[in-house]
Design a protein around this motif. Structure first.
Motif, PDB file in Angstrom:
ATOM      1  N   ILE B 140       3.762  -8.184  -2.777  1.00 36.78           N
ATOM      2  CA  ILE B 140       2.455  -7.741  -1.888  1.00 36.78           C
ATOM      3  C   ILE B 140       1.533  -7.157  -2.903  1.00 36.78           C
ATOM      4  O   ILE B 140       1.737  -6.361  -3.449  1.00 36.78           O
ATOM      5  CB  ILE B 140       2.902  -6.669  -0.847  1.00 36.78           C
ATOM      6  N   ASP B 141       0.543  -8.114  -2.953  1.00 36.34           N
ATOM      7  CA  ASP B 141      -0.726  -7.624  -4.007  1.00 36.34           C
ATOM      8  C   ASP B 141      -1.785  -6.734  -2.791  1.00 36.34           C
ATOM      9  O   ASP B 141      -2.773  -7.306  -2.512  1.00 36.34           O
ATOM     10  CB  ASP B 141      -1.322  -8.673  -4.422  1.00 36.34           C
ATOM     11  N   SER B 142      -1.457  -5.487  -2.939  1.00 37.22           N
ATOM     12  CA  SER B 142      -2.171  -4.678  -1.884  1.00 37.22           C
ATOM     13  C   SER B 142      -2.607  -3.467  -2.853  1.00 37.22           C
ATOM     14  O   SER B 142      -1.895  -3.059  -3.733  1.00 37.22           O
ATOM     15  CB  SER B 142      -1.330  -4.179  -0.732  1.00 37.22           C
ATOM     16  N   THR B 143      -3.683  -2.575  -2.343  1.00 40.53           N
ATOM     17  CA  THR B 143      -3.839  -1.228  -2.893  1.00 40.53           C
ATOM     18  C   THR B 143      -4.145  -0.260  -1.771  1.00 40.53           C
ATOM     19  O   THR B 143      -4.615  -0.593  -0.795  1.00 40.53           O
ATOM     20  CB  THR B 143      -5.277  -1.614  -3.691  1.00 40.53           C
ATOM     21  N   LEU B 144      -3.650   1.026  -2.170  1.00 41.36           N
ATOM     22  CA  LEU B 144      -4.026   2.110  -1.327  1.00 41.36           C
ATOM     23  C   LEU B 144      -4.685   3.055  -2.198  1.00 41.36           C
ATOM     24  O   LEU B 144      -3.816   3.442  -3.070  1.00 41.36           O
ATOM     25  CB  LEU B 144      -2.684   2.524  -0.708  1.00 41.36           C
ATOM     26  N   ALA B 145      -5.930   3.190  -1.867  1.00 38.04           N
ATOM     27  CA  ALA B 145      -6.594   4.001  -2.934  1.00 38.04           C
ATOM     28  C   ALA B 145      -7.824   4.692  -2.237  1.00 38.04           C
ATOM     29  O   ALA B 145      -8.199   4.186  -0.994  1.00 38.04           O
ATOM     30  CB  ALA B 145      -7.193   3.054  -3.930  1.00 38.04           C
ATOM     31  N   ASP B 146      -8.360   5.685  -3.211  1.00 39.56           N
ATOM     32  CA  ASP B 146      -9.456   6.463  -2.199  1.00 39.56           C
ATOM     33  C   ASP B 146     -10.708   5.310  -1.881  1.00 39.56           C
ATOM     34  O   ASP B 146     -10.907   4.535  -2.743  1.00 39.56           O
ATOM     35  CB  ASP B 146      -9.790   7.490  -3.181  1.00 39.56           C
ATOM     36  N   GLY B 147     -11.345   5.692  -0.926  1.00 36.40           N
ATOM     37  CA  GLY B 147     -12.222   4.579  -0.389  1.00 36.40           C
ATOM     38  C   GLY B 147     -12.829   5.248   0.752  1.00 36.40           C
ATOM     39  O   GLY B 147     -13.340   6.279   0.583  1.00 36.40           O
TER      40      GLY B 147
END
Lengths: 422, 422, 422
Positions: B140-147
């Motif tokens: 899974i190429d996902s990101t969970l980051a501040d946004g």
């Protein structure tokens, strides 16, 4: 009542004219009437009294001189308010002036035309089909001239000035159930009340529909607040079930009384709608009188409605008596509706020593209900509705309890109802 | 509308991220949007805006390198908000991460997991059964980051500052009826209103469910009183009947308007319950906004709900137009609801000389109802409900009567409704 | 409970006398009773305490000396309150004194006659038919003499002085379901409450019907306001469904609690009527106490009613436990009914971090309903009724929310109910 319907049936009534006067004269043979003659041109509320219409003869003669349509046979054959005519016309030219009921080919329709200068004839579809082409002599001997709108009132004085309005329309020719049965029931009610010295005053109004009611309202505008309850009576003699239409207020005493009285009979109760008979004017927002309407089958809902089939054979003495019995029970509620206060409200009182227990003359359940609900909040009609016991039984129980010193009368409650003149 | 649903369908939407932004960008091609970007960590009412989730690719490859589960085919294949993964696992190890619908073995479920660090895949039960034991490459190429959390607003300015809120959720991937049909109907409504200069102002909100509405409420807390009416739109394109869910107030104008409009269609009206779509937040006791919800078949009550079968083929242009027509009629009630005072309230006024009698353009019954009930107490919607005449006919009759001088307008009645912000 | 019914069944109870005392003594073996002895001649409200009746033996002997009717076999054989008799009579002379049930020829009726000096015997129609003509010896060894009316009270003290009245009548001989099952249920309830230190105080009244309640009301007239809720228990052990009869107020908390609790069982709820058991006195307009009545099949509606067939075999332990369970649930509502204020009323609060989301111990729907409706207007019972979730689940959710700091308790609501002492 049936005889009266038969006697009034042939008269040619309209909004104005001698047919109305003859009808009122016959009513006055039984109950005295105060007649009101309001001149053409008089402003009545938003309306103006029109010219008076009278008619002596009208016919269509075929080439042989035979009257193929003849007012003398029935006033329904001429369109109400027709202007005078004297002409010779082909059937083709005449046809737009001829009204029939293709779906009821044996029947002559009732038609009228107020407020426009027009004329026409009514006949059965079958009769029309038999007319050969050719020339016809057409004649209407009518007059439209300054005169009067006529209505009559009969008053049964009661012990108070609170009034019950009983209103019947007098303007339709030869319609036995729709117009005359209500008049017959009203006359009989007035006769019975006369011997009773009732609590309330009963004002019977016999006036042409719409403009008659409007004229009466205009004449009585300043004292209209004395009308505490009211009923419009029409369609009072057909074999159908009773139908009560609520006043605009919806919960006036007349509405609750009628619903209670009808609850023991096959019946229907309907909400107010702003069309129908003169309740539409009595219940206009400016007056908002507590006036409901009692009919058997309502206008437009029986096939004989506004046709030659609404003749005396459609009306029975039995149906009119059944209507009258309901009206009398409603009147009993209006007369006797009142509140009591239970003077021994802590636990049930001891009925035995007071002769109120186990007596065959007394409805024991009514006694218990009246005691329990006579707290100053509930009237006898409230108790009758809540308990399902007919009002007469509740009222009798209350009288027995009051006589035994267990209740104190708190007074009548004519005015405790929603809304009021706007 | 159908085309828009098809175009928006493949996008991977979630509570946050570029899928939502792409969706809003496509909406903005038709109606201009004001975009709001709320940073991660912002306190919104009792909540905190979470990190932003984005995903570029995800798959499960079998031993031959074939993608047996592939995000590129449908965003439903990845559990929403999945954390990044890169691993080789046996089917046995992977199985707890695989979600299917055993009772609907052809369909891929929709699953998401907010607020916990987790991951998973969704596939059909049949596809799962065909997977042989063995090793799989999982990525899974996902990101969970501040946004940011992103939402959009479109406003059609009216002549008054009273606002109607139309709210659609934008957070679900590839659910045509559940998410996209409502968006399509809202856009079309906005387009139509734009040309009309309406009385009320219409605020269209496109925000992720739950946290989007909560963020919008936080952003607008001080001016929330301008929301006078509101509708949540969802499930707007399936073949089922219309279902209106009342606001928490239960008798707000929007509730009464919707019930009246739906009464002429196959429909259901339900009481408020504190779950469902964002009405649960708009109708929380602190706000208690008069916001109802219009759907066709409600969430969870159609078998395609939250599955791959809720695709564009399940949604019809005809159903969305049927939904839109109902919304437009509701809008007409909100726009035109008002009270009048009858200036000739004593008896029925004489309609003939005013051209209000017998004209084919006029609903005569509506005329009589409006005259009778325009006593300062009853609004046009009251009259429509009481008479059973559609609001448009009642409103037209009132306008004709006002033009003839028989009625005086007493003003609009947006605010006359039960309850209020707590 | 079944054993108690069997033990109490043979005792000859009446409005006064030793049968009542023996019954109270047996009750007092399980729960302590405060006994009240009110002397003959005492004025109680509108009534006077009558002479006390006692009986030691009664029979009708045939010519052979055989007791063909024998009080020793069942107290039902003697009409209650019979005066002493010692006579020899022909069957013809005796017949007017013999009461049977021709439609239920195997059963002995229950008859009593208060407040008139009279006597009689009851027997089955079949037994009567077998009696040959001839002379009979008739004897009733009874006394009617100045004495007392006896009633007993048991009080479970709660943390507040607000009282719940649980009332059972103690005056009928040998009627297992009609009289004794309610007593058995009441005793079991009292025993269970004793260990709990409830919030409310529970006052159990065991008194003869009618005059017992009247005497108790007279004795407690000045402090009657402490009765905040109440239930009359009778007919508590038959196989029929539960029937709740509302108090005269109709919407007292006891009425709403009972209707809610019964809604999950086969049941019927009826409006108040001013006859039946002692609710007729508790709900007389002067007291108007919030006292309802719980029965299974109501009096007069089961064929065994007031006959020898209402014996212990008609009553089951299971039915009494089913009645008791309903009473216990009603008690739970009375104990726990209260209002809360949502402290995070703007949008739904974030339940996850507070451990209130997805926990298997918590009814998630109850959580949402309590949050949404805890606006100071709605009580827990309001929420239970509105949501359809049983009160216990709603109360548990509220406690969890309060513990998490999301709700503030606003207090109990015993007194928020329509009406009040008149």
């Amino acid at each position: 009542m049936k005889e009266l319907v038969e006697r009034l049936h042939p008269i040619c009534r309209s909004m104005t004219g001698d047919g109305v006067r003859r009808t009122l004269a016959i009513i006055a043979e039984t109950i005295p009437l105060e007649l009101h003659e309001v001149p053409t041109g008089t402003r009545v509320l938003d309306w103006v009294v029109p010219q008076e219409w009278n008619i002596t003869d009208a016919y269509v003669k075929d080439a042989t001189g035979r009257r193929v349509i003849d007012f003398a046979r029935s006033p329904l054959h001429v369109v109400g308010n027709s202007v005078p005519v004297s002409a010779t016309m082909t059937l083709e030219e005449l046809r737009p002036r001829l009204h029939t009921l293709p779906a009821q080919p044996d029947l002559v329709p009732y038609r009228t035309g107020y407020f426009k200068k027009d004329w026409g004839f009514c006949l059965s579809e079958n009769a029309l089909r038999e007319l050969p082409e050719g020339e016809y002599e057409v004649r209407i001997d009518s007059t439209l001239a300054d005169g009067h709108l006529t209505y009559g009132e009969h008053v049964v004085r009661g012990r108070t000035g609170e009034e019950v309005l009983i209103s019947c329309h007098t303007c339709h020719p030869a319609l036995a159930n729709e117009t005359l049965a209500g008049i017959a029931v009203a006359i009989e009610l007035a006769s019975r009340l006369a011997g009773r010295r009732p609590r309330l005053t009963y004002r019977f109004l016999f006036a042409p529909a719409a403009l008659g009611a409007i004229t009466w309202l205009a004449d009585n505008r300043d004292t209209i607040g004395r009308i505490t309850h009211g009923l419009v009576l029409a369609c009072a003699g057909d074999p159908g079930r009773l139908t009560y239409k609520r006043s605009r207020r919806g919960d006036a005493l007349i509405d609750r009384a009628a619903a209670h009285v009808l609850s023991t009979r096959e019946h229907e109760v309907r909400d107010f709608v702003p069309f129908g008979y003169d309740e539409r004017h009595f219940c206009s927002p400016g007056f908002n009188l507590p006036v409901g309407r009692l009919t058997r089958t309502p206008d437009g809902e029986f096939p004989e409605y506004h046709t030659s089939a609404d003749d005396p054979s459609f009306v029975t003495q039995e149906a009119m008596e059944h209507t009258l019995a309901a009206v009398e029970e409603i009147v009993q509620v209006l007369e006797e509706e009142r509140r009591y206060l239970n003077l021994e409200p802590y636990g049930e009182p001891w009925l035995g020593p007071r002769g109120l227990y186990g007596s065959p003359d007394i409805d024991q359940m009514a006694i218990l209900w009246v005691l329990n609900l006579s707290d100053g909040e509930h009237s006898l009609l409230d108790i009758a509705v809540r308990s399902g016991i007919p009002f007469a039984g509740v009222s009798a129980a209350a009288s027995a309890l009051a006589k035994a010193g267990l209740l104190k009368e708190e007074g009548h409650v004519d005015r405790v109802q929603g809304g009021g003149p706007g």
